[in-house]
Design a protein around this motif. Structure first.
Motif, short mmCIF file in Angstrom:
data_model
loop_
_atom_site.label_atom_id
_atom_site.label_comp_id
_atom_site.label_asym_id
_atom_site.label_seq_id
_atom_site.Cartn_x
_atom_site.Cartn_y
_atom_site.Cartn_z
N ALA A 27 -12.38 3.76 6.92
CA ALA A 27 -12.95 4.05 5.60
C ALA A 27 -12.07 5.08 4.86
O ALA A 27 -11.95 5.04 3.65
CB ALA A 27 -14.37 4.57 5.76
N GLY A 28 -11.46 5.98 5.65
CA GLY A 28 -10.68 7.04 4.99
C GLY A 28 -9.22 6.68 4.77
O GLY A 28 -8.49 7.47 4.19
N ALA A 29 -8.78 5.50 5.26
CA ALA A 29 -7.36 5.14 5.14
C ALA A 29 -6.98 4.99 3.67
O ALA A 29 -7.72 4.44 2.88
CB ALA A 29 -7.09 3.85 5.89
N SER A 30 -5.76 5.50 3.34
CA SER A 30 -5.42 5.51 1.92
C SER A 30 -4.34 4.49 1.56
O SER A 30 -3.94 4.39 0.43
CB SER A 30 -4.96 6.91 1.53
N GLN A 62 -9.24 -4.52 -0.58
CA GLN A 62 -9.66 -3.51 -1.55
C GLN A 62 -8.45 -2.69 -2.02
O GLN A 62 -8.23 -2.48 -3.21
CB GLN A 62 -10.70 -2.59 -0.89
N LEU A 63 -7.64 -2.29 -1.01
CA LEU A 63 -6.46 -1.47 -1.35
C LEU A 63 -5.49 -2.24 -2.22
O LEU A 63 -4.94 -1.71 -3.17
CB LEU A 63 -5.76 -1.01 -0.06
N ALA A 64 -5.30 -3.54 -1.90
CA ALA A 64 -4.37 -4.35 -2.68
C ALA A 64 -4.85 -4.41 -4.13
O ALA A 64 -4.05 -4.29 -5.06
CB ALA A 64 -4.27 -5.76 -2.10
N GLN A 65 -6.15 -4.54 -4.28
CA GLN A 65 -6.70 -4.62 -5.62
C GLN A 65 -6.51 -3.28 -6.36
O GLN A 65 -6.11 -3.26 -7.52
CB GLN A 65 -8.19 -4.95 -5.53
N ASP A 66 -6.77 -2.19 -5.64
CA ASP A 66 -6.58 -0.87 -6.25
C ASP A 66 -5.14 -0.67 -6.69
O ASP A 66 -4.87 -0.16 -7.77
CB ASP A 66 -6.94 0.23 -5.23
N GLU A 67 -4.24 -1.10 -5.78
CA GLU A 67 -2.82 -0.91 -6.09
C GLU A 67 -2.44 -1.71 -7.33
O GLU A 67 -1.71 -1.24 -8.21
CB GLU A 67 -1.94 -1.31 -4.90
N GLU A 88 -2.72 -0.60 8.97
CA GLU A 88 -2.04 -1.35 10.02
C GLU A 88 -1.92 -0.50 11.28
O GLU A 88 -2.14 -0.99 12.40
CB GLU A 88 -0.66 -1.81 9.51
N GLN A 89 -1.64 0.78 11.10
CA GLN A 89 -1.56 1.68 12.26
C GLN A 89 -2.92 1.77 12.96
O GLN A 89 -3.01 1.75 14.20
CB GLN A 89 -1.11 3.08 11.82
N LEU A 90 -3.99 1.83 12.17
CA LEU A 90 -5.35 1.91 12.75
C LEU A 90 -5.69 0.63 13.49
O LEU A 90 -6.34 0.64 14.54
CB LEU A 90 -6.38 2.20 11.66
#
Ligand code: DAH
Length: 355
Positions: free
Chosen positions: A17-20, A78-83, A26-28
């Motif tokens: 949840a906290g990954a930015s 979600q991150l891809a969309q944010d980016e 990927e590491q997680l």
């Protein structure tokens, strides 16, 4: 064991949840679901558990894995969309901005421009442009042009000698002889080129440029010369110009003249509207532009009859005119250039003003 699985799941969920960024996710994924991670190892160990434990432990572990996989997938999306949203908001392109400036391109030197402009004028009058050697023999540069053996221009102080018989040409006139050797009459040629004299000050440079003209036919008179040069003067300096011939001397023309053009700055008055003296013609009303004349019969006599020029230049049958003008001088007058040396110093601030 179930407790441990729950613990791992909470830990992983918090981290995910906290990954930015996608790299961190990927590491997680590797840390919690990779081959060597604890949860998959527990899952692989389910088969070795006591039968009554297999069901509940397997179930919790499987759920945990699926939940984490789903969560990672969702976070990635979600991150891809944010980016994307971020770059859409910040990477705006203003299509109304001017494009990259064009690369600077070179331009022709003002002397080249002037030479071509003058060539064009004479081409339009029926002349052909030819060129010749800058290193000349004394024969072509002086003898065949009717210079007496003691003519002062032959002096070492006035001519660059390479040896006894070879010089850097001091004018384009030697090409008169070469042109007549190579072509039969009638002959109408102009010869642009570089010439050399051992002079160097504000009004003389050791190298400068001339355009020679030669018209040989039958009955080509001084009036034809005047008409030709009038046409030239009006094209270069304006339609209202007049030309004036003043008697002069050159070894290879008879009669010889210096040719003046009425001053384009003061309209030939010698003074300006406010009554002050015209700076350009110094109050004369005329600007000297070139030397010319009727080709001296002695010059024809120096042109051998060859296969190339038959029937040759018999002084009894041919008649013509010649002129020689300084390209630097014409460009100076036309553009108001104050110092001859500017042409050769290659200062871009000067050169970029032309063309
Ligand atoms: N060659 C002369 C010089 O350099 C210029 C000149 C004068 C050329 C009269 C000519 C001519 O063809 O007829 O000063």
């Amino acid at each position: 064991m179930i407790e441990r699985i729950e613990q791992l799941r909470v830990q992983a969920e918090t981290a995910i949840a906290g990954a930015s960024g996608s790299e961190e996710l990927e590491q997680l994924r590797v840390r919690y679901l990779g081959r060597k991670a604890e949860l998959p190892r527990l899952l692989r160990g389910v088969a070795d558990l006591a039968p009554e434990q297999r069901g509940p432990v397997g179930k919790v572990a499987n759920e945990a894995r699926q939940a984490l996989e789903a969560m990672i997938e969702q976070r990635v999306a979600q991150l891809a969309q944010d980016e994307l949203a971020h770059s859409l908001a910040t990477d705006t392109i203003d299509v109304t901005l001017p494009g990259s400036p064009p690369q600077p391109v070179g331009r022709l030197h003002v002397l080249t421009q002037t030479t071509r402009e003058l060539e064009d004028i004479f081409l339009g009058l029926g002349f052909t442009v030819i060129e010749g050697p800058e290193v000349e023999t004394v024969h072509y540069n002086f003898d065949a042009l009717n210079h007496s053996p003691t003519h002062p221009a032959r002096a070492r102080s006035d001519t660059f000698y390479l040896d006894e018989d070879v010089v850097l040409r001091t004018h384009t006139s030697p090409m008169q002889i070469r042109a007549m050797e190579a072509h039969p009459p009638p002959l109408y040629v102009v010869i642009p080129g570089r010439v050399f004299r051992p002079d160097s000050d504000a009004t003389h440079t050791p190298q400068f440029h001339q355009i020679e003209g030669l018209a040989v036919d039958q009955d080509v008179t001084l009036a034809d010369l005047k008409g030709t040069l009038l046409s030239f003067a009006r094209t270069v300096f304006g339609e209202r110009r007049e030309v004036r011939l003043r008697p002069h001397f050159f070894p290879f023309t008879e009669p010889s003249v210096e040719v003046d053009v009425s001053c384009f700055h003061c309209e030939g008055n010698g003074f300006l509207k406010d009554g002050s003296r015209c700076y350009l013609c110094k109050g004369e009303g005329w600007l000297e532009v070139l030397g010319a004349g009727e080709v001296d019969p002695n010059v024809y006599a120096h042109v051998p009859l060859t296969e190339a020029n038959a029937p040759g230049y018999d002084p009894e049958t041919v008649q013509g005119f010649a002129w020689g003008l300084g390209v630097e001088r014409i460009a100076m007058l036309k553009h108001g250039i104050p110092d001859l040396r500017l042409y050769f110093e290659n200062d871009l601030r000067f050169l970029e003003q032309f063309g």
